[in-house]
Design an enzyme around this catalytic site. Structure first.
Site, PDB file in Angstrom:
ATOM      1  N   TYR A  58      -6.740 -10.438  -9.174  1.00  0.00           N
ATOM      2  CA  TYR A  58      -6.241 -10.629 -10.537  1.00  0.00           C
ATOM      3  C   TYR A  58      -7.348 -11.259 -11.375  1.00  0.00           C
ATOM      4  O   TYR A  58      -8.022 -12.187 -10.923  1.00  0.00           O
ATOM      5  CB  TYR A  58      -5.022 -11.561 -10.538  1.00  0.00           C
ATOM      6  CG  TYR A  58      -4.582 -11.972 -11.930  1.00  0.00           C
ATOM      7  CD1 TYR A  58      -3.551 -11.307 -12.575  1.00  0.00           C
ATOM      8  CD2 TYR A  58      -5.220 -13.021 -12.609  1.00  0.00           C
ATOM      9  CE1 TYR A  58      -3.167 -11.668 -13.864  1.00  0.00           C
ATOM     10  CE2 TYR A  58      -4.843 -13.384 -13.896  1.00  0.00           C
ATOM     11  CZ  TYR A  58      -3.816 -12.703 -14.509  1.00  0.00           C
ATOM     12  OH  TYR A  58      -3.437 -13.053 -15.780  1.00  0.00           O
ATOM     13  N   GLU A  74      -6.345  -8.560 -19.377  1.00  0.00           N
ATOM     14  CA  GLU A  74      -5.859  -8.863 -18.031  1.00  0.00           C
ATOM     15  C   GLU A  74      -6.004  -7.621 -17.156  1.00  0.00           C
ATOM     16  O   GLU A  74      -5.640  -6.526 -17.584  1.00  0.00           O
ATOM     17  CB  GLU A  74      -4.386  -9.290 -18.097  1.00  0.00           C
ATOM     18  CG  GLU A  74      -3.812  -9.700 -16.754  1.00  0.00           C
ATOM     19  CD  GLU A  74      -2.301  -9.937 -16.819  1.00  0.00           C
ATOM     20  OE1 GLU A  74      -1.888 -11.099 -16.905  1.00  0.00           O
ATOM     21  OE2 GLU A  74      -1.539  -8.953 -16.809  1.00  0.00           O
TER      22      GLU A  74
END
Ligand code: GDP
Ligand code: MN
Length: 382
Positions: A101, A189
């Site tokens: 992530y 993101e």
């Protein structure tokens, strides 16, 4: 403005971040043709601005034409958490060794950018933050100084990724910061940021929010079609440059300034009504802006009365009043209008309105009286 995944990936690609080859399509036939060009196996991905598409069945692997047909057919038109899928992104499927992530966003309290990186990607980051906060490596980046490679490397080492991909991760994250910073984003993101079995670091998903305040230096944003998710009223208002939020009541609200617009919605509730919308026309209240605002509200069939609440500041009362009168000659309004005009030169403004008053155009001296009249008129219109 939030981007769809495919738009986010197009932005990433411009900054050199590795993404899979892909094409956005709107029909099953286009999906098949795109898959042919992209090369099997492909992933068919629902383009909606909501997370968890995979779990909801909006992301499927297809290894031939039949499977592409089936999956594209199922996903197009699918409702994912209230978002209807109008477009799918067909991309060449990747082999995955690791799912990480990565993100950058603004940390307002620190007055710095915040980077977050975790070896536990693929799942929702909120879940990681709650269950295993130490699994997230954070970095604060001074917006003036920017991100140095040394600082980025330290950040990456703190995330305990596979040691073989440190260099690759640093390279991609430097580019991600660049996309975030130069691209004027509020958020970038990547979840998951994958490592392929041959050790390449690659963005498999993209979530991007652009900073609307930077729109003036990005003419290319006009093409992003970010508006397609808006309801018709919101799209029409956005095209006219108005701050508009559609609600489900019957009193159309026009006010100058977001604070006053909120207070207006509150007071409509207070006297027993429900606002049909929230419309802030900003500081000025020129005839054209007023005409645009009235036009947008007029097109909403739920609106039974219109409450114009203007507090003249720099814009003087008589200019506002003239604006309203002139706007009414430009647009034929279906609902009765109640005006509350206060602030600089309010008296002169009310004087101008007086000669135009009728059952369908009412002026009230205070907010609460105006709200009552607007709610009454909305009620009796049923
Ligand atoms: P989200 O569910 O909306 O976050 O959509 P993602 O794009 O993140 O995809 C969800 C999951 O689908 C990923 O975490 C992967 O596990 C899987 N996935 C997506 N693309 C591929 C691919 O190209 N190959 C493989 N093997 N899995 C994929
Ligand atoms: Mn994802």
């Amino acid at each position: 403005m939030d981007l769809f995944e495919y738009q986010g990936k197009q932005l990433f690609a411009r900054y050199g971040i590795p993404v899979s080859a892909g094409e956005p399509v709107d029909t099953v036939d286009q999906a098949v043709a795109a898959a042919e060009r992209v090369g099997y196996p492909v992933v068919v991905k629902a383009q909606v601005q909501v997370g968890g598409r995979g779990k909801a069945g909006g992301i499927k692997l297809a290894s031939n034409e039949d499977e592409t047909r089936t999956h594209a057919g199922n996903i197009l038109g699918m409702d994912i958490k209230g978002h209807v899928v109008h477009r799918v992104w067909i991309e060449h499927a990747s082999d995955i060794a690791e799912e990480y992530y990565a993100s950058f966003t603004l940390d307002r309290s620190a007055k710095k950018h915040l980077g977050m990186l975790s070896a536990q990607g693929g799942v929702e980051i909120e879940q990681v933050a709650e269950e295993n906060p130490d699994a997230i490596s954070r970095i604060h980046v001074d917006p003036v100084e920017g991100l140095t490679e040394a600082a980025c490397r330290e950040w990456v080492l703190g995330a305990h990724l596979d040691a073989n991909v440190t260099d690759g991760a640093v390279e991609v994250l430097m580019k991600l910061y660049d996309a975030y910073d130069k691209g004027d984003c509020d958020l970038v993101e990547i979840n998951p940021l994958i490592v392929t079995p041959d050790g390449r670091v690659h963005a498999l998903d993209a979530k991007v929010t652009l900073d609307d305040n930077a729109r003036f230096r990005h003419p290319e944003w006009d093409e992003l079609q970010g508006l397609e998710k808006l309801d018709v009223r919101e799209r029409e208002a956005a095209e006219k440059g108005l701050q508009y939020v559609g609600l489900d009541g019957s009193v159309g609200v026009i006010a100058n300034g977001a604070g006053l617009a909120m207070a207006t919605c509150d007071i409509v509730h207070e006297v027993g009504g429900r606002p049909a919308n929230f419309l802030d026309i900003g500081g000025g209240a020129s005839a054209q802006v007023m005409a645009d605002a009235l036009e947008v509200i007029n097109n909403d069939p739920n609106v039974k009365s219109i409450f114009i609440n203007i507090f003249g500041g720099i814009t003087k009362g008589e200019e506002v009043a003239n604006g309203i009168v002139q706007a009414l000659t430009q647009v034929e309004i279906a609902s009765p209008i109640v005006i509350r005009l206060d602030g600089t030169n309010a008296e002169q403004g009310r004087e101008i309105l007086k000669s135009h008053e009728s059952e369908r155009l009412v002026s009230r001296p205070t907010m609460v009286e105006a709200a009552r009249s607007a709610v009454e008129l909305a009620g009796s219109a049923k």
